[in-house]
Design an enzyme around this catalytic site. Structure first.
Site, mmCIF file in Angstrom:
data_model
loop_
_atom_site.group_PDB
_atom_site.id
_atom_site.type_symbol
_atom_site.label_atom_id
_atom_site.label_comp_id
_atom_site.label_asym_id
_atom_site.label_seq_id
_atom_site.Cartn_x
_atom_site.Cartn_y
_atom_site.Cartn_z
ATOM 1 N N ASP A 8 -1.777 -0.493 5.921
ATOM 2 C CA ASP A 8 -1.919 0.248 7.173
ATOM 3 C C ASP A 8 -3.346 0.311 7.678
ATOM 4 O O ASP A 8 -3.594 0.935 8.712
ATOM 5 C CB ASP A 8 -1.400 1.685 7.001
ATOM 6 C CG ASP A 8 -2.296 2.523 6.113
ATOM 7 O OD1 ASP A 8 -2.765 2.003 5.078
ATOM 8 O OD2 ASP A 8 -2.538 3.702 6.426
ATOM 9 N N ASP A 63 0.855 -1.189 0.000
ATOM 10 C CA ASP A 63 0.000 0.000 0.000
ATOM 11 C C ASP A 63 0.902 1.254 0.000
ATOM 12 O O ASP A 63 2.105 1.163 0.298
ATOM 13 C CB ASP A 63 -0.865 -0.057 1.269
ATOM 14 C CG ASP A 63 -1.660 1.207 1.488
ATOM 15 O OD1 ASP A 63 -2.439 1.561 0.598
ATOM 16 O OD2 ASP A 63 -1.479 1.857 2.547
HETATM 17 O O1 LIG Z 1 -7.350 6.855 -0.267
HETATM 18 C C1 LIG Z 1 -6.200 7.162 -0.605
HETATM 19 O O2 LIG Z 1 -5.961 8.063 -1.439
HETATM 20 C C2 LIG Z 1 -5.035 6.449 0.029
HETATM 21 O O3 LIG Z 1 -5.041 5.143 -0.296
HETATM 22 P P1 LIG Z 1 -3.986 4.007 0.102
HETATM 23 O O4 LIG Z 1 -3.883 3.952 1.598
HETATM 24 O O5 LIG Z 1 -4.679 2.832 -0.518
HETATM 25 O O6 LIG Z 1 -2.644 4.338 -0.540
HETATM 26 MG MG LIG Z 2 -3.022 3.148 3.278
#
Ligand SMILES: O=C(O)COP(=O)(O)O
Ligand SMILES: [Mg+2]
Length: 233
Positions: A188, A14
């Site tokens: 996370d 992520d």
């Molecule tokens: O919602 C977002 O822009 C962040 O998303 P992510 O934690 O999947 O990188």
């Molecule tokens: Mg994230």
């Protein structure tokens, strides 16, 4: 952690809250967008709780939050309608400002670059999978010197559905040529963990990111780390 890593051939990582602390970029771009629309400002703690389900969701949540806090706050139905009415202009302004600030108010988490290097040294194939639009994600990873770690970068617009749906994980496994059970998701938030569980991928969560204001250890996962450099074989 080494037992888990011994069972996988690839990892899906992520971006926001896992590799890069992007809250400063979100706050700056959203602040400029709200000023352009002559709407009230929003505090960073509220933004943090709204991050993780993609930019469209973030923008709708922010618009409803500031409209609800306005002096003459509309009722729930009108709130939705007003937010929808403002959305096209808000999106245009937000995209403009986000692309201008992308990375300037963001920092790579301690241990993240070392963790990715260790995973690669262990022979794992890596993809980055974020709910952030791909056009925001690629320049950010490049600016932070992280892009070269990844064979693929997929944003929230890359597939028909976003995390927590398992579809983006399953399609990323396919792109990596790795079976879901042998592909580790590193994230996370509950979005990452739920998507991983539904896809059949093992999942490890970092303790420092954005989990909608909830403690990350409450989320069902196969492991938790304080720092990505703990991920070594
Ligand atoms: O919602 C977002 O822009 C962040 O998303 P992510 O934690 O999947 O990188
Ligand atoms: Mg994230």
């Amino acid at each position: 952690m080494s037992a888990l890593l011994a069972r996988v051939d690839a990892a899906i990582v992520d971006l926001d809250g896992t590799l890069v602390d992007t809250l400063g970029d979100f706050a700056e771009a959203l602040g400029r967008m709200l000023a352009d629309l002559q709407l009230p400002a929003i505090d960073t703690a509220s933004i943090e709780r709204m991050v993780g389900k993609g930019s469209e969701h973030l923008l709708r949540s922010v618009l409803k939050h500031v409209l609800a806090g306005a002096d003459q706050a509309p009722g729930a139905t009108d709130l939705e309608a007003q937010a929808e009415r403002l959305y096209p202009q808000a999106w245009e302004r937000y995209q403009h400002h986000y692309l201008a600030v992308n990375g300037q108010f963001a920092r790579v988490y301690p241990g993240a670059a070392e963790g990715l290097a260790a995973l690669r040294a262990a022979g794992l194939r890596l993809a980055c999978l974020t709910n952030k639009p791909t056009d925001f994600a690629v320049p950010l990873l490049r600016a932070k010197g992280l892009l070269e770690n990844f064979e693929h970068v997929f944003g929230g617009d890359a597939f028909a559905r976003k995390k927590p749906d398992p579809l983006p994980l399953l399609q990323t496994c396919e792109a990596l040529g790795s079976a879901p059970a042998r592909t580790l998701m590193i994230g996370d938030s509950s979005n990452d963990a739920q998507a991983a569980r539904a896809a059949g991928c093992p999942v490890v969560l970092v303790g420092y990111g954005y989990n909608h204001g909830r403690p990350v250890r409450e989320v069902d996962a196969d492991g938790y780390v304080d720092d990505l450099s703990e991920l070594r074989r």
